[in-house]
Scaffold this motif. Structure first.
Motif, PDB file in Angstrom:
ATOM      1  N   CYS A   1      -3.374  14.944  -5.122  1.00 25.79           N
ATOM      2  CA  CYS A   1      -3.476  13.491  -5.256  1.00 25.79           C
ATOM      3  C   CYS A   1      -2.091  12.872  -5.206  1.00 25.79           C
ATOM      4  O   CYS A   1      -1.087  13.540  -5.489  1.00 25.79           O
ATOM      5  CB  CYS A   1      -4.148  13.109  -6.581  1.00 25.79           C
ATOM      6  N   GLN A   2      -2.072  11.594  -4.913  1.00 29.25           N
ATOM      7  CA  GLN A   2      -0.793  10.908  -4.804  1.00 29.25           C
ATOM      8  C   GLN A   2      -0.098  10.818  -6.160  1.00 29.25           C
ATOM      9  O   GLN A   2       1.111  10.930  -6.257  1.00 29.25           O
ATOM     10  CB  GLN A   2      -1.013   9.493  -4.250  1.00 29.25           C
ATOM     11  N   ASP A   3      -0.877  10.638  -7.180  1.00 25.49           N
ATOM     12  CA  ASP A   3      -0.298  10.527  -8.520  1.00 25.49           C
ATOM     13  C   ASP A   3      -1.351  10.916  -9.535  1.00 25.49           C
ATOM     14  O   ASP A   3      -2.529  11.039  -9.217  1.00 25.49           O
ATOM     15  CB  ASP A   3       0.184   9.084  -8.771  1.00 25.49           C
ATOM     16  N   TYR A   4      -0.901  11.113 -10.759  1.00 28.30           N
ATOM     17  CA  TYR A   4      -1.843  11.438 -11.820  1.00 28.30           C
ATOM     18  C   TYR A   4      -2.671  10.196 -12.157  1.00 28.30           C
ATOM     19  O   TYR A   4      -2.123   9.087 -12.243  1.00 28.30           O
ATOM     20  CB  TYR A   4      -1.095  11.897 -13.067  1.00 28.30           C
ATOM     21  N   PRO A   5      -3.944  10.373 -12.374  1.00 29.69           N
ATOM     22  CA  PRO A   5      -4.743   9.203 -12.777  1.00 29.69           C
ATOM     23  C   PRO A   5      -4.401   8.797 -14.216  1.00 29.69           C
ATOM     24  O   PRO A   5      -4.065   9.640 -15.045  1.00 29.69           O
ATOM     25  CB  PRO A   5      -6.179   9.710 -12.673  1.00 29.69           C
TER      26      PRO A   5
ATOM     27  N   SER B   1       0.862  -1.172   0.000  1.00 30.37           N
ATOM     28  CA  SER B   1       0.000   0.000   0.000  1.00 30.37           C
ATOM     29  C   SER B   1       0.901   1.226   0.000  1.00 30.37           C
ATOM     30  O   SER B   1       1.914   1.270   0.702  1.00 30.37           O
ATOM     31  CB  SER B   1      -0.885   0.008   1.245  1.00 30.37           C
ATOM     32  N   SER B   2       0.548   2.200  -0.782  1.00 29.52           N
ATOM     33  CA  SER B   2       1.370   3.408  -0.835  1.00 29.52           C
ATOM     34  C   SER B   2       1.014   4.292   0.353  1.00 29.52           C
ATOM     35  O   SER B   2       0.204   3.927   1.204  1.00 29.52           O
ATOM     36  CB  SER B   2       1.105   4.149  -2.142  1.00 29.52           C
TER      37      SER B   2
ATOM     38  N   ILE C   1      -7.800   0.718   9.996  1.00 31.91           N
ATOM     39  CA  ILE C   1      -7.870   1.904   9.150  1.00 31.91           C
ATOM     40  C   ILE C   1      -8.993   1.751   8.138  1.00 31.91           C
ATOM     41  O   ILE C   1      -9.119   0.728   7.480  1.00 31.91           O
ATOM     42  CB  ILE C   1      -6.529   2.118   8.419  1.00 31.91           C
ATOM     43  N   LYS C   2      -9.793   2.792   8.027  1.00 34.62           N
ATOM     44  CA  LYS C   2     -10.937   2.745   7.118  1.00 34.62           C
ATOM     45  C   LYS C   2     -10.601   3.449   5.804  1.00 34.62           C
ATOM     46  O   LYS C   2      -9.787   4.359   5.759  1.00 34.62           O
ATOM     47  CB  LYS C   2     -12.140   3.438   7.759  1.00 34.62           C
ATOM     48  N   GLY C   3     -11.253   2.972   4.765  1.00 36.15           N
ATOM     49  CA  GLY C   3     -11.230   3.705   3.499  1.00 36.15           C
ATOM     50  C   GLY C   3     -10.048   3.423   2.599  1.00 36.15           C
ATOM     51  O   GLY C   3     -10.051   3.824   1.438  1.00 36.15           O
ATOM     52  N   ILE C   4      -9.034   2.767   3.111  1.00 34.58           N
ATOM     53  CA  ILE C   4      -7.838   2.517   2.305  1.00 34.58           C
ATOM     54  C   ILE C   4      -7.604   1.012   2.267  1.00 34.58           C
ATOM     55  O   ILE C   4      -7.388   0.395   3.307  1.00 34.58           O
ATOM     56  CB  ILE C   4      -6.604   3.218   2.894  1.00 34.58           C
ATOM     57  N   PRO C   5      -7.645   0.404   1.095  1.00 34.77           N
ATOM     58  CA  PRO C   5      -7.355  -1.030   1.020  1.00 34.77           C
ATOM     59  C   PRO C   5      -5.944  -1.308   1.532  1.00 34.77           C
ATOM     60  O   PRO C   5      -4.997  -0.593   1.183  1.00 34.77           O
ATOM     61  CB  PRO C   5      -7.464  -1.346  -0.477  1.00 34.77           C
ATOM     62  N   GLN C   6      -5.829  -2.312   2.344  1.00 35.19           N
ATOM     63  CA  GLN C   6      -4.523  -2.691   2.879  1.00 35.19           C
ATOM     64  C   GLN C   6      -4.063  -3.932   2.131  1.00 35.19           C
ATOM     65  O   GLN C   6      -4.726  -4.972   2.163  1.00 35.19           O
ATOM     66  CB  GLN C   6      -4.617  -2.967   4.379  1.00 35.19           C
ATOM     67  N   ILE C   7      -2.942  -3.819   1.452  1.00 33.12           N
ATOM     68  CA  ILE C   7      -2.484  -4.882   0.565  1.00 33.12           C
ATOM     69  C   ILE C   7      -1.102  -5.333   0.986  1.00 33.12           C
ATOM     70  O   ILE C   7      -0.178  -4.517   1.109  1.00 33.12           O
ATOM     71  CB  ILE C   7      -2.467  -4.394  -0.900  1.00 33.12           C
TER      72      ILE C   7
ATOM     73  N   THR D   1      -1.346   3.765   7.201  1.00 31.56           N
ATOM     74  CA  THR D   1      -0.714   2.450   7.204  1.00 31.56           C
ATOM     75  C   THR D   1      -1.461   1.563   8.167  1.00 31.56           C
ATOM     76  O   THR D   1      -1.413   1.777   9.372  1.00 31.56           O
ATOM     77  CB  THR D   1       0.760   2.556   7.597  1.00 31.56           C
ATOM     78  N   GLY D   2      -2.133   0.583   7.607  1.00 32.21           N
ATOM     79  CA  GLY D   2      -3.076  -0.156   8.416  1.00 32.21           C
ATOM     80  C   GLY D   2      -2.511  -1.326   9.177  1.00 32.21           C
ATOM     81  O   GLY D   2      -2.520  -1.343  10.414  1.00 32.21           O
TER      82      GLY D   2
END
Lengths: 1078, 319
Positions: A520-524, A472-473, A684-690, A663-664
């Motif tokens: 945003c973290q990066d350009y879409p 996860s970034s 942590i909500k809202g952010i997928p933890q991978i 960071t979850g």
């Protein structure tokens, strides 16, 4: 010990006198040709042609005594007809049935077996029976009948009996082999041969012709299929037949011929004397590409691993040769251009042509080789074609016994060196012989970098992050893209926000929002959607600026002047970093109007759209969006306008996090008495933890299990596979009451299959198993102390063509773990814990559900989580909707208490509420009598964290300057008794929007907490993910020392034997009986 | 001496009967993945089961008599065919294959391999016919092997076997033989012209081997201790994870055998092969001394020239 006859043993061991001799038999070991007999038809492809292969198959017809090729000739209209090509004849025979030629799909690869031709025509596979005698007489009327064989789609067919065949066809975007048995039943391989980054299509000629590079044979109780895969390797699978020769089971796909920047294009495959032969073309690609194409005749003893030793090369002629045995001869033919000659030792064994040599003096050993001198005075062997280095030979020793000379094979050898010497009256001929196997392993160099990867597995009991690691970034949650025009605009002072704009008639002015990476973290990255929806919010009117607070000059603008048209702007960047500006076209307009509503001048009032919306053509998948904006185009007269925001609801972005922690997963010690000592948890909500797993490093097929527990309503958790990066993988998950399989592409989750499972509940330890086998995914879940349910019984999903490519990047296929707490959420314009309203920031659209969670999922009261702080709320203000969108942001211009006469229209006109009000740059020239309550009840919110309920609006705000009325025709005045007492600022953005009301901290800290603009607000339900363990294994077959030695020796052209193995033929084992394995 | 690394690779075939299973029993001590059941001897059973008219191959794993895992795999069609089974156990993992299809895998929390791994096959609930049974001698697991363009197969083989003292020799037919210690047939020496036995200690000789590999361990050879005395030697097998102790023991055994280096010349005997056991029973001319020896043949030189037909052998003492 070599086995001998008793006579020979007696001769060796008993008598005092002893006499022996030695001989060598050298066999024809190689076929090579660079010329050929040319009987090709006119439709044959030229040497070196890169066109699609000619559809053809070859067989030796014993009745005719020649090899016969069945081909399909394509005419100028794309139609095909069958043509026979007969060895020795340059006249193609176009067979007919009752005078009609036989039409065939020119893209299919036909097959021939016995006197039957298999081909595809008119949406089915057909079989035609021909008369060999008539064909041998070159009589076209040789077809006796034509019937149906299979309704499967076109592709390549390999008959392995008169009424059974193997078919390759495109099934849902990839290649499916199927065995059609003698009873017409179809036995499909459960997996497919998949190009992970290309979706194949039956309508694409190149994809169908790619099926021609395949083959199938039947030998013993098994069928073997071969296919040149997308990477250039040859994949194989075995169908083991049951005794009825119909049922059976498929093996996994294995590598028959490896690759590395090389391709082996199968011509055909056949079996002779229980050996497998694969004729095809080998060449290098990419950096190593050349014009040289090698036709190889590979061979194998087990059908799984083919030798690529140097004597497999048969020609450098760049044609697509197929090979067929014609008795003891072998023919290589490309559309009837052929070379035919007697087979070699590898094909015929000791029946191959040979020469016998009596050896005069022989000495040596198996480890060092043998030297043998040959009688050379008559120069008998000097020019023998078989005597060459690399020649398969047999060294025998003869012993004179009581019954005469008796021979014993001493060793299979290869001639490694030949020494010829000439002196006056003396001729010398000396051979150096090496054991066959040692010669092969010493001279066989691999034509590629070869990597034999066996199964990798890991059991990770999550005591640390030494195996599982976060990918996860640092990004915050993802959300649909929207941006306003603040801070990048030229403003009078950094203390102030965005002011209104004005320009003259017939003027085009571009306004850009912030660079997307500013927030945003990066350009879409654009996907392959056909269009991009862009919504532009703002207002515009005709005329010049009012000049407030000064009394402006007379407005020269004609009162019938139109307001501005809005167009969308995109700045995109391609993979090379080239940027380009894309402007929407009027033809792409999807709203009713290209202008916002015009209320001033009243004479020029006209309808408009709020927002102005375009469906822009996608400038290209893979391009990045750098920033967005609006192009404002005036008509005939001056205009004043205010750009509010731009929304792109179809594009998701990862926001720069505002929340305290993103960071979850973290390692926690569990209390004594729990199942394990440690676990990985996340709240942590809202952010997928991978998490990706270090092992298996890469797994195409995999089993991936997790022992997990979840809490709450909104948590999903499960194993993942085929992971390229954090934004691209396939996922199996469970959540409360359901389980599913989903595709993650570009960070966006698409559910492939989901089903209710009421047994899945929070707070229970589950084992979740997610697996993949060549396009087939499966998911099973069980309680930790139960046994696995039947594999595939709960959820299976076969990858579909519509799902796109199965991988985003054809590189490394990660497995790992996924957890996502995804409660309903919205972003707030800002909230102070001292206040009681949490306003909603537009664009309120969840990037996964593509609707408003606030509108659909938030109850009218409940508990929310903002930055980890829990609040209760008692009301939900839904003033705005999708069809009546929220307004803003506007600059806050005034915060005052307005009393008479200013709270009425001038001249004792319509009386407004009066009292505390704010003025903002929202302009509409509307009458108070009919419109003062237009926004009554809506929430006015500022990004300073203040919010209140609006009560009354004075659209035509005015003041007096030097006693003269001055209309503020860029702003409106909004009254409310609920406006809080605070230090307002012109740097504040103001929205008129929805929100939660009656908000109060559950555990008041005493200090005011400020949640800034953009902070996510979640429904709180005690969600948590707990991972107790992780197991993953790749689907590769395990390598042992034994299996590797076997494989490498086969590739080298020899065989590994393992005399230390315990072996037993077995037998009947009763209950209580056993076979001890040692 | 036990170790966490080890291997067992077993193949067999059987025609299944519903309700009957083939059981592989070992003395490998295993603990289930999450250590919830007491450790016990590893057993793996294989059987066919039918669910909704579809046939599955079912693998079960036991620690002692406790079932710790089971999983099935659909074979594809409603078949009645022989199942070719491969069970591969290495380190803390077990894999199951059926008809060249990977159908089962499981990981133990721990596995302890005794120095002599025992294994047997039996049948539960009735009678089954087993065939093609084998247990591999070279059963260490190798995860991946890489071979570069220019490498020949000889170097590829070396990268497979690493530092293991696997004997490799060319077979009479077109094959290579690989083994740690297997021998072939016994052959009686005859018409011996010369016999020589060199007794000499060698560098590999040890009774007390310290083995450095991925882990550390010890390899004891009591025969060396008895015959020679205490010799400590370090075996640096850094490339190895599994099989290191076995490899060191093989080094020790071979070194002890090579302490007696035997060579002899005899009449040409084309029957003899490397790894045959040569029984020597000679009466030396003159002193009439009876020489009795038994060697493992390592090298065979033949010579057929000018009426001279001779075999020169060298080997190590078979002990």
């Amino acid at each position: 010990m070599r086995q001998t006859t008793q006579t020979l043993e007696n001769a060796i061991t008993i008598p005092e006198s002893f006499r022996a001799t030695a001989k060598l038999t050298a066999y024809k070991s190689r076929i090579y040709f660079d010329t050929y007999i040319n009987n090709a038809p006119v439709f044959a492809l030229a040497e070196g042609s890169t066109a699609y292969p000619t559809p053809e198959a070859i067989i030796y017809d014993e009745t005719i005594g020649k090899f016969v090729t069945i081909a399909i000739e394509e005419d100028d209209y794309g139609d095909g007809q069958l043509a026979f090509l007969i060895e020795g004849s340059s006249n193609p025979i176009y067979p007919t049935l009752e005078g009609n030629s036989i039409a065939a799909d020119p893209r299919c690869r036909p097959g021939i077996f016995g006197n039957r031709i298999f081909y595809y025509d008119n949406n089915e596979w057909k079989v035609a029976i021909y008369d060999s005698v008539l064909l041998g007489a070159e009589n076209p009327a040789c077809i006796n009948s034509v019937g149906s064989f299979s309704s499967l789609p076109t592709g390549a067919i390999y008959p392995i009996g008169i009424n059974e065949a193997v078919l390759f066809y495109i099934d849902e975007g990839s290649v499916r082999p199927v065995f059609i048995a003698s009873d017409a039943t179809e036995h499909k391989h459960p997996g497919r041969l998949i190009n992970p980054i290309v979706v194949l299509s039956e309508v694409n000629d190149a994809d169908v012709y790619a099926l021609h590079y395949s083959g199938a044979v039947k030998t013993g109780a098994a069928i073997y299929i071969y296919f040149t895969a997308h990477d250039g390797s040859v994949k194989t699978a075995k169908y083991k037949l049951a005794t009825n020769e119909i049922d059976g089971s498929w093996s996994d796909y294995l590598v028959a011929v490896p690759e590395d920047l090389s391709i082996f294009e199968i011509g055909n495959v056949f079996v002779h004397n229980d050996h497998f032969f694969m004729c095809g073309k080998f060449y290098r690609k990419e950096d190593f590409e050349s014009n040289t194409k090698y036709t190889l005749l590979l061979w194998s003893d087990d059908g799984k691993t083919f030798s690529i030793d140097r004597r497999t090369l048969v020609s450098l002629v760049d044609l697509r040769f197929l090979a067929a045995m014609c008795g003891d001869e072998i023919a290589f033919s490309a559309s009837n251009r052929y070379n035919k000659e007697i087979g070699t030792y590898r094909i015929l064994g000791e029946a191959a042509p040979s020469v016998n040599i009596t050896l005069d003096n022989t000495s040596g050993s198996a480890s060092a080789g043998w030297t043998a001198k040959v009688k050379a005075s008559n120069e008998l062997y000097l020019d023998n074609e078989f005597l060459d280095t690399g020649t398969f030979s047999k060294l025998e020793i003869g012993v004179y016994t009581a019954s005469g000379l008796e021979w014993i094979k001493y060793h299979d050898v290869v001639i490694a060196r030949i020494t010829k010497s000439f002196e006056d009256g003396i001729r010398g001929y000396e051979l150096f012989l090496m054991p066959d196997a040692l010669w092969h392993i010493s001279v066989m160099t691999h034509p590629f970098y070869m990597e034999v990867q066996g199964k990798q597995a890991i059991l990770d009991k999550v005591k640390d992050f030494s195996n599982l690691y976060s990918v996860s970034s640092d990004a915050g949650p993802s959300w649909t893209l929207s941006c306003d025009f603040w801070s990048k605009e030229a403003v009078p002072s950094s203390l102030y926000g965005l002011e209104y704009k004005c320009h003259a008639g017939n003027t085009t002015t571009d306004h850009w929002c912030n660079d997307i990476k500013d927030f945003c973290q990066d350009y879409p990255v654009l996907d392959d959607s056909a269009t991009i929806e862009v919504r532009i919010y703002g207002w515009s009117r005709a005329g010049i600026e009012s000049g407030t607070p000064e009394s402006g000059p007379p407005d020269p603008t004609p009162t019938n002047s139109p307001n501005d048209d809005f167009y969308a702007l995109l700045l995109v960047e391609d993979e090379d970093g080239e940027q380009s500006t894309i402007v929407s076209l009027i033809g792409e307009l999807s709203s009713a109007h290209s202008n916002p509503p015009q209320t001033y001048f009243p004479e020029g009032a006209r309808e408009g759209s709020y927002p102005v919306t375009y469906l822009m053509a996608n400038p290209g998948a893979g391009k990045r969006v750098i920033k967005v904006g609006a192009r404002i185009v005036s008509g005939s007269g001056n205009t004043v306008y205010y750009p509010e925001r731009v929304e792109l609801p179809g594009i998701a972005v990862e926001l720069i996090p505002i929340e305290a922690s993103t960071t979850g997963f973290e390692i926690v010690d569990l209390p004594l008495g729990t199942l394990h000592q440690t676990a990985i948890t996340n709240t942590i909500k809202g952010i997928p933890q991978i998490l990706f797993s270090q092992r298996p490093f890469s797994a195409w097929n995999f089993d991936c299990d997790m022992r997990v527990q979840f809490k709450g309503e909104y948590t999903s958790v499960g194993p993942l596979g085929l992971g390229s990066n954090k934004d691209n993988f396939i996922l199996g998950y469970i959540s409360k009451g359901k389980m599913g399989i989903a595709k993650i592409r570009g960070g966006q989750k698409t559910i492939l299959l989901e089903q209710a499972n009421g047994g899945i509940a929070a707070g229970i330890d589950y084992d979740v198993r997610f697996w993949h086998r060549d396009g087939l995914f499966g998911l099973e879940v069980k309680k930790f102390n139960e046994v696995w349910p039947t594999r595939g019984s709960q959820l299976t999903y076969s990858w579909q063509e519509a799902d796109g490519t199965i991988l985003a990047v054809d590189d490394i296929f990660h497995v790992g773990a996924y957890g996502f707490i995804d409660p309903p959420r919205f972003r707030t314009t800002g909230f102070r814990s001292s206040q009681s309203i949490v306003p909603v920031l537009p664009l309120d659209m969840d990037d996964t559900s593509l609707d408003s969670d606030f509108g659909t999922d938030f109850p009218t009261s409940g508990t929310i989580d903002i930055d980890g702080i829990k609040y209760s709320y008692s009301g939900k203000n839904m003033f705005f909707s999708a069809s009546n969108p929220p307004l803003g942001p506007f600059q806050l211009r005034n915060y005052s208490d307005w009393q008479s006469p200013f709270c009425s229209d001038p001249g004792h006109g319509y009386a407004y509420q009066g009292g505390m009000a704010i003025e903002i740059y929202l302009f509409k020239w509307l009458d108070g009598e009919t419109h003062s309550d237009d926004l009554a009840g809506a929430i006015v919110a500022t990004n300073a964290g203040m919010a209140w309920t609006n009560q009354n609006t004075q659209w035509k705000a005015w003041i007096t300057t030097v006693g003269q009325v001055v209309w503020a025709r860029e702003r409106s005045r909004h009254y409310s008794a609920y406006i809080p007492d605070y230090h307002a600022s012109c740097s504040e953005k103001v929205y008129i929007t929805n929100g939660l009301t009656g908000v109060a901290a559950i555990e008041a800290s005493g200090e005011e907490v400020i949640h800034s603009e953009g902070t996510f607000v979640y429904i709180h339900s005690e969600d948590e993910i707990i991972i107790d363990g992780f197991y993953a294994a790749s689907g590769d077959h395990d390598n042992s020392i034994s299996s590797l030695l076997d494989k490498f020796c086969r590739v080298a052209g020899t065989m590994a034997t393992l005399p230390g193995d315990f072996r037993s033929a077995g037998g009947t084992i009763d209950s209580g009986g056993e076979v001890v394995l040692q | 001496m036990s170790a966490e690394h080890g291997g067992l690779e077993v193949f067999f075939s059987f025609i299944p009967v519903i309700g009957r299973a083939v059981l592989l029993t070992t003395n490998i001590q295993v603990l289930d993945a999450y250590a919830t059941i007491a450790a016990g001897d590893l057993k793996v059973s294989v059987q066919m089961e039918t669910i909704d008219a579809t046939q599955y191959v079912l693998f079960k794993t036991y620690a002692g008599n406790s079932l710790i895992d089971q999983s099935n795999f659909q074979l594809g069609y409603n078949v009645n065919l022989e199942l070719d089974i491969r069970i591969f156990i290495y380190d803390q993992y077990v894999s199951g294959y059926c008809n060249d299809r990977c159908v089962y895998d499981y990981a133990f929390s721990s596995a302890v391999y005794p120095s002599a791994i025992l294994a047997s096959l039996s049948v539960t609930n009735g009678v089954l016919v087993l065939s093609n049974i084998s247990r591999k001698e070279l059963d260490d697991q190798r995860e991946a092997v890489f071979v570069d363009y220019e490498a020949n197969t000889e170097s590829a083989i070396q990268s497979i076997i690493q530092q293991r003292p696997i004997e490799m020799n060319a077979g009479v037919n077109r094959e290579l033989e690989f083994t740690y210690s297997s021998t072939k047939d016994s052959v009686t020496a005859h018409h011996v012209k010369r016999y020589e036995n060199v007794l000499e200690d060698n560098l590999q000789l040890s009774s007390d081997g310290i083995v450095y590999y991925e882990d550390v361990g010890i390899a004891i050879n009591e025969d060396t201790a008895e015959q020679v005395g205490l010799i400590t030697r370090m075996y640096r097998l850094s490339e190895l994870s599994s099989g290191a102790i076995s490899a060191a023991e093989k080094y020790q055994r071979t070194a002890l055998q090579k302490r007696n280096a035997v060579s002899l010349d005899m009449r040409l005997d084309p029957r003899l092969e490397v790894r045959d056991i040569l029984d020597i029973n000679l009466i030396a001319a003159g002193t009439q001394r009876n020489i009795v020896d038994n060697i493992i043949v390592e090298e065979i030189q033949i010579r057929l020239e000018d009426g001279n037909y001779r075999t020169s052998l060298s080997g190590r003492k078979n002990q």
